[in-house]
Motif scaffolding. Structure first.
Motif, PDB file in Angstrom:
ATOM      1  N   LEU A   1      -1.310  -0.129  17.932  1.00  0.00           N
ATOM      2  CA  LEU A   1      -1.933   0.567  16.808  1.00  0.00           C
ATOM      3  C   LEU A   1      -1.411   1.997  16.762  1.00  0.00           C
ATOM      4  N   PHE A   2      -1.045   2.466  15.567  1.00  0.00           N
ATOM      5  CA  PHE A   2      -0.489   3.805  15.420  1.00  0.00           C
ATOM      6  C   PHE A   2      -1.137   4.500  14.235  1.00  0.00           C
ATOM      7  N   ARG A   3      -0.956   5.802  14.198  1.00  0.00           N
ATOM      8  CA  ARG A   3      -1.421   6.624  13.074  1.00  0.00           C
ATOM      9  C   ARG A   3      -0.312   7.624  12.745  1.00  0.00           C
ATOM     10  N   ASP A   4      -0.334   8.092  11.527  1.00  0.00           N
ATOM     11  CA  ASP A   4       0.651   9.079  11.120  1.00  0.00           C
ATOM     12  C   ASP A   4       0.513  10.353  11.941  1.00  0.00           C
ATOM     13  N   GLY A   5       1.669  10.922  12.321  1.00  0.00           N
ATOM     14  CA  GLY A   5       1.653  12.132  13.130  1.00  0.00           C
ATOM     15  C   GLY A   5       1.347  13.369  12.296  1.00  0.00           C
TER      16      GLY A   5
ATOM     17  N   PRO B   1       0.836  -1.210   0.000  1.00  0.00           N
ATOM     18  CA  PRO B   1       0.000   0.000   0.000  1.00  0.00           C
ATOM     19  C   PRO B   1       0.869   1.258   0.000  1.00  0.00           C
ATOM     20  N   GLY B   2       0.366   2.307  -0.615  1.00  0.00           N
ATOM     21  CA  GLY B   2       1.119   3.546  -0.705  1.00  0.00           C
ATOM     22  C   GLY B   2       1.534   4.113   0.634  1.00  0.00           C
TER      23      GLY B   2
ATOM     24  N   GLY C   1      -5.064   1.290   6.687  1.00  0.00           N
ATOM     25  CA  GLY C   1      -5.823   2.278   5.936  1.00  0.00           C
ATOM     26  C   GLY C   1      -5.983   3.595   6.671  1.00  0.00           C
ATOM     27  N   HIS C   2      -6.213   4.669   5.913  1.00  0.00           N
ATOM     28  CA  HIS C   2      -6.468   5.999   6.460  1.00  0.00           C
ATOM     29  C   HIS C   2      -5.345   6.472   7.387  1.00  0.00           C
TER      30      HIS C   2
END
Length: 224
Positions: free
Chosen positions: A220-224, A43-44, A196-197
């Motif tokens: 679980l992480f997300r982009d800062g 995935p991108g 995703g997202h």
């Protein structure tokens, strides 16, 4: 011939970094460790995270939570012993807790510094430092403190980038010794999985050939 310090290259050799269509620096160091077709199938979001060129004072940050950490009795003892070299393994069995990761360039080694901050229900958070260096027989090493490190192999599978320990070593003052498998803690497996997202899952497992699973952590992480 290999890429030069400034990122230029000889014909036929992938550069360390170059600018993409938007003018941003694109880092090739992780991509060169994975088969081209497998990398392109990722995935991108995953490709972008592992292609950021963190030049100057730039820092990539990721926020999230530790969903759970499981330690066997042997795993807990190993984690406490590892406090002597900076506590590279989670030291507590825990449930949900806040977490953050910061990645920056390590200029002296040409690699990256990874800092992980794990919250706890009681007391100060655990801070884990390690340095990823693009060196050695596998092309990637993680140095965890006290001269200890592990060589890593990297592969891409569907929506995940997977890092697996190949062997452990100790080095100091120009001396490098490979640690025998019977003395090693087992195979370390780290999975970075796309959700995703701008979100991803981080899974860590350390499995010993005789003692079984020592450490298992899901975050679980997300982009800062």
């Amino acid at each position: 011939m290999q890429a030069t310090v400034d990122g230029s290259r000889a014909p036929g050799v992938a550069p360390i970094h170059e600018r993409d269509g938007d003018g941003a620096l694109y880092d090739y160091r992780f991509r060169r460790l994975v088969a081209r077709a497998a990398w392109d199938a990722l995935p991108g979001d995953v490709r972008r995270r592992f292609s950021k060129r963190l030049s100057g004072q730039a820092v990539a940050t990721y926020n999230g939570e530790i969903v759970w950490t499981r330690l066997s009795t042997a795993g807990w003892l190993l984690a406490q012993l590892c406090r002597l070299i900076g506590a590279p393994l989670p030291t507590n069995r825990s449930g949900p807790a806040p977490a953050a990761v910061a990645v920056s360039e390590d200029r002296p080694s040409g690699g990256q510094v990874w800092t992980r901050i794990y919250g706890r229900a009681h007391g100060n958070p655990q801070v884990i430092h390690s340095a990823k260096r693009f060196a050695g027989a596998t092309g990637l090493e993680e140095h965890i403190g006290g001269g200890l490190g592990m060589a890593l192999t990297v592969r891409a599978e569907a929506d995940a980038l997977i890092f697996t320990s190949d062997h452990y070593f100790w080095q100091c003052a120009g001396i490098r010794l490979r640690i025998p498998r019977w003395l090693a803690p087992g195979v370390a497996l780290v999975t970075h999985q796309h959700l995703g997202h701008g979100r991803f899952a981080f899974d860590l497992k350390v499995t010993h050939p005789w003692l079984g699973e020592l450490v298992s952590q899901h975050a679980l992480f997300r982009d800062g």
